[in-house]
Design a protein around this motif. Structure first.
Motif, PDB file in Angstrom:
ATOM      1  N   GLY A  92       0.814  -1.206   0.000  1.00 46.89           N
ATOM      2  CA  GLY A  92       0.000   0.000   0.000  1.00 46.89           C
ATOM      3  C   GLY A  92       0.846   1.252   0.000  1.00 46.89           C
ATOM      4  O   GLY A  92       2.033   1.231   0.340  1.00 46.89           O
ATOM      5  N   ILE A  93       0.213   2.345  -0.413  1.00 47.13           N
ATOM      6  CA  ILE A  93       0.880   3.653  -0.402  1.00 47.13           C
ATOM      7  C   ILE A  93      -0.049   4.663   0.289  1.00 47.13           C
ATOM      8  O   ILE A  93      -1.272   4.477   0.324  1.00 47.13           O
ATOM      9  N   CYS A  94       0.565   5.700   0.819  1.00 43.14           N
ATOM     10  CA  CYS A  94      -0.225   6.744   1.489  1.00 43.14           C
ATOM     11  C   CYS A  94       0.436   8.099   1.272  1.00 43.14           C
ATOM     12  O   CYS A  94       1.079   8.642   2.161  1.00 43.14           O
ATOM     13  N   PRO A  95       0.306   8.638   0.057  1.00 40.41           N
ATOM     14  CA  PRO A  95       0.916   9.955  -0.197  1.00 40.41           C
ATOM     15  C   PRO A  95       0.041  11.054   0.419  1.00 40.41           C
ATOM     16  O   PRO A  95      -1.003  11.381  -0.122  1.00 40.41           O
ATOM     17  N   PHE A  96       0.463  11.579   1.551  1.00 35.28           N
ATOM     18  CA  PHE A  96      -0.337  12.594   2.259  1.00 35.28           C
ATOM     19  C   PHE A  96      -0.547  13.815   1.351  1.00 35.28           C
ATOM     20  O   PHE A  96       0.388  14.287   0.704  1.00 35.28           O
ATOM     21  N   HIS A  97      -1.778  14.284   1.293  1.00 35.38           N
ATOM     22  CA  HIS A  97      -2.058  15.461   0.465  1.00 35.38           C
ATOM     23  C   HIS A  97      -3.343  16.135   0.947  1.00 35.38           C
ATOM     24  O   HIS A  97      -4.300  15.458   1.314  1.00 35.38           O
ATOM     25  N   ALA A  98      -3.351  17.470   0.907  1.00 34.31           N
ATOM     26  CA  ALA A  98      -4.571  18.203   1.262  1.00 34.31           C
ATOM     27  C   ALA A  98      -5.675  17.868   0.262  1.00 34.31           C
ATOM     28  O   ALA A  98      -5.422  17.739  -0.939  1.00 34.31           O
ATOM     29  N   PHE A  99      -6.904  17.728   0.762  1.00 30.47           N
ATOM     30  CA  PHE A  99      -8.023  17.253  -0.062  1.00 30.47           C
ATOM     31  C   PHE A  99      -8.340  18.155  -1.265  1.00 30.47           C
ATOM     32  O   PHE A  99      -8.457  17.681  -2.392  1.00 30.47           O
ATOM     33  N   GLU A 105      -4.103  12.256 -10.428  1.00 32.12           N
ATOM     34  CA  GLU A 105      -3.167  11.120 -10.558  1.00 32.12           C
ATOM     35  C   GLU A 105      -2.879  10.493  -9.195  1.00 32.12           C
ATOM     36  O   GLU A 105      -2.722   9.285  -9.092  1.00 32.12           O
ATOM     37  N   VAL A 106      -2.788  11.350  -8.166  1.00 29.92           N
ATOM     38  CA  VAL A 106      -2.506  10.827  -6.809  1.00 29.92           C
ATOM     39  C   VAL A 106      -3.692   9.992  -6.332  1.00 29.92           C
ATOM     40  O   VAL A 106      -3.529   8.897  -5.785  1.00 29.92           O
ATOM     41  N   PHE A 107      -4.895  10.508  -6.559  1.00 30.74           N
ATOM     42  CA  PHE A 107      -6.101   9.761  -6.186  1.00 30.74           C
ATOM     43  C   PHE A 107      -6.160   8.425  -6.933  1.00 30.74           C
ATOM     44  O   PHE A 107      -6.352   7.359  -6.336  1.00 30.74           O
ATOM     45  N   GLU A 108      -5.951   8.477  -8.241  1.00 25.35           N
ATOM     46  CA  GLU A 108      -6.110   7.256  -9.048  1.00 25.35           C
ATOM     47  C   GLU A 108      -5.051   6.213  -8.718  1.00 25.35           C
ATOM     48  O   GLU A 108      -5.328   5.023  -8.652  1.00 25.35           O
ATOM     49  N   ARG A 109      -3.823   6.673  -8.489  1.00 20.73           N
ATOM     50  CA  ARG A 109      -2.754   5.719  -8.165  1.00 20.73           C
ATOM     51  C   ARG A 109      -2.994   5.070  -6.788  1.00 20.73           C
ATOM     52  O   ARG A 109      -2.784   3.874  -6.618  1.00 20.73           O
ATOM     53  N   THR A 110      -3.456   5.872  -5.840  1.00 23.22           N
ATOM     54  CA  THR A 110      -3.707   5.328  -4.494  1.00 23.22           C
ATOM     55  C   THR A 110      -4.827   4.285  -4.556  1.00 23.22           C
ATOM     56  O   THR A 110      -4.717   3.212  -3.943  1.00 23.22           O
ATOM     57  N   GLY A 149     -11.512   9.357   9.832  1.00 19.94           N
ATOM     58  CA  GLY A 149     -10.993  10.121   8.708  1.00 19.94           C
ATOM     59  C   GLY A 149      -9.619  10.712   8.961  1.00 19.94           C
ATOM     60  O   GLY A 149      -9.054  10.601  10.051  1.00 19.94           O
ATOM     61  N   GLY A 150      -9.079  11.322   7.908  1.00 16.45           N
ATOM     62  CA  GLY A 150      -7.804  12.035   8.000  1.00 16.45           C
ATOM     63  C   GLY A 150      -7.833  13.157   6.984  1.00 16.45           C
ATOM     64  O   GLY A 150      -8.046  12.908   5.792  1.00 16.45           O
ATOM     65  N   GLY A 151      -7.632  14.395   7.441  1.00 20.82           N
ATOM     66  CA  GLY A 151      -7.768  15.550   6.560  1.00 20.82           C
ATOM     67  C   GLY A 151      -6.821  15.540   5.375  1.00 20.82           C
ATOM     68  O   GLY A 151      -7.108  16.134   4.335  1.00 20.82           O
ATOM     69  N   MET A 152      -5.687  14.863   5.529  1.00 22.34           N
ATOM     70  CA  MET A 152      -4.695  14.791   4.444  1.00 22.34           C
ATOM     71  C   MET A 152      -4.763  13.442   3.731  1.00 22.34           C
ATOM     72  O   MET A 152      -3.857  13.070   2.990  1.00 22.34           O
ATOM     73  N   GLN A 153      -5.850  12.697   3.985  1.00 24.02           N
ATOM     74  CA  GLN A 153      -5.895  11.308   3.504  1.00 24.02           C
ATOM     75  C   GLN A 153      -7.220  10.947   2.835  1.00 24.02           C
ATOM     76  O   GLN A 153      -7.594   9.778   2.807  1.00 24.02           O
ATOM     77  N   ALA A 154      -7.904  11.936   2.264  1.00 27.86           N
ATOM     78  CA  ALA A 154      -9.229  11.640   1.701  1.00 27.86           C
ATOM     79  C   ALA A 154      -9.162  10.698   0.504  1.00 27.86           C
ATOM     80  O   ALA A 154     -10.154  10.055   0.146  1.00 27.86           O
ATOM     81  N   HIS A 155      -7.990  10.594  -0.117  1.00 30.52           N
ATOM     82  CA  HIS A 155      -7.805   9.658  -1.223  1.00 30.52           C
ATOM     83  C   HIS A 155      -7.363   8.292  -0.716  1.00 30.52           C
ATOM     84  O   HIS A 155      -7.375   7.313  -1.462  1.00 30.52           O
ATOM     85  N   TYR A 156      -6.952   8.214   0.555  1.00 29.56           N
ATOM     86  CA  TYR A 156      -6.410   6.974   1.142  1.00 29.56           C
ATOM     87  C   TYR A 156      -7.445   6.231   1.990  1.00 29.56           C
ATOM     88  O   TYR A 156      -7.616   5.015   1.843  1.00 29.56           O
ATOM     89  N   THR A 157      -8.147   6.969   2.878  1.00 28.35           N
ATOM     90  CA  THR A 157      -9.037   6.279   3.817  1.00 28.35           C
ATOM     91  C   THR A 157     -10.128   5.451   3.111  1.00 28.35           C
ATOM     92  O   THR A 157     -10.440   4.354   3.577  1.00 28.35           O
ATOM     93  N   PRO A 158     -10.680   5.907   1.983  1.00 32.47           N
ATOM     94  CA  PRO A 158     -11.679   5.050   1.313  1.00 32.47           C
ATOM     95  C   PRO A 158     -11.082   3.731   0.812  1.00 32.47           C
ATOM     96  O   PRO A 158     -11.787   2.726   0.730  1.00 32.47           O
TER      97      PRO A 158
END
Ligand code: NAP
Length: 253
Positions: A92-99, A105-110, A149-158
């Motif tokens: 798994g990967i978890c590139p932290f990023h503001a929502f 690309e970050v969303f799709e790759r995660t 949730g995580g404010g920097m992880q909206a692409h990761y937590t789902p």
């Protein structure tokens, strides 16, 4: 020796939780097949550690986001070890990023690595187990982030909620084949995935303070839970999830 005679497959075993899981499974008598992607040196270190334990290990390079990697990994593992008893979907990967400005690309790759990859791998391993006809165990490394949730992880937590849900559905679909399916939900475990995030001493101290057991987790803390779920001690456990978080989740304040 909870896994004597078992063949255990683990994705993302070159570092962190995957490596610790491989070592702990080998310590409990398993032969292991290990997927990795970019960290060849890390993979070599994992293999050397398992060789020191006197257990068999094979490695297969591959990006879990590609469906073909699943076929290559599972068939190579089954051929080398003689079958698949336990499959751990960990990569798994978890590139932290503001929502608000997360690049697509970050969303799709995660999603592709964490959720799609887990799906392809799990399905392929389950097909192999059905073929063998002797049952099996599937374990997904989800996260406490499946529940909060995580404010920097909206692409990761789902993705982590997704793999937990995958195990629940698989438990129903695969129960008739004697295949148990569970997820493990680590809290904050110190690995490369959050090294940067925890480099700030104030953030690290804040996290430690929030954990009732008073420390961040180590990869080995998660590995012990995986060994338990993989073993016959958990023979009536399926469709479940286990938090391995030092009590973080229940600590509201
Ligand atoms: P890590 O130390 O960064 O290790 C990640 C592993 O995943 C590496 O072995 C890496 O392999 C592999 N990987 C990444 N992308 C891959 C891909 N496309 N194909 C194949 N392998 C790939 O992170 P970790 O903390 O051990 O994380 C392992 C799992 O635990 C992840 O699913 C993560 O979401 C979950 N988790 C971690 C924490 C935590 O606090 N650490 C908490 C909850 C859940 P290469 O380096 O060889 O590319």
């Amino acid at each position: 020796m909870l896994l004597e005679g078992k063949n255990v497959l683990i994705t993302g075993a070159s570092r962190g939780i995957g490596r610790a899981t491989a070592i702990e499974c080998a310590r409990h008598g398993a032969a292991v097949a290990l997927n990795w992607f970019k960290d060849r040196e890390g993979m070599e270190e994992t293999l050397a550690e398992i060789a020191r334990l006197g257990r068999r290990a094979v490695e297969v390079e591959g990006d879990v986001a590609c469906p073909e990697s699943a076929e290559r990994f599972v068939s190579a593992a089954a051929a080398a070890l003689g079958g698949v008893d336990v499959f751990v979907s960990n990569a798994g990967i978890c590139p932290f990023h503001a929502f608000l400005d997360t690049p697509i690309e970050v969303f799709e790759r995660t999603m592709a690595v964490n959720l799609h990859g887990a799906y392809y791998m799990t399905q392929t391993a389950a097909r192999q187990m059905r073929l063998q006809g002797t049952g099996g165990v599937l374990i997904a490394i989800s996260s406490i982030s499946a529940l909060v949730g995580g404010g920097m992880q909206a692409h990761y937590t789902p993705t982590k909620a997704g793999v937990h849900s995958l195990m629940q559905s698989c438990a129903i679909a695969l129960g008739p084949y004697g295949i148990r399916c569970n997820s493990v939900m680590p809290g904050t475990i110190a690995t490369d995935i959050n090294r940067e995030d925890l480099a700030d001493p104030a953030k690290r101290a804040y996290m430690e303070k929030r954990i009732p057991l008073g420390r961040l987790g180590e990869p080995r803390d998660v590995a012990g839970c995986v060994v338990f779920l993989a073993s016959d001690l958990a023979r009536y456990v399926t469709g479940a999830s286990v938090l391995v978080d030092g009590g973080l989740f229940v600590n509201l304040q």
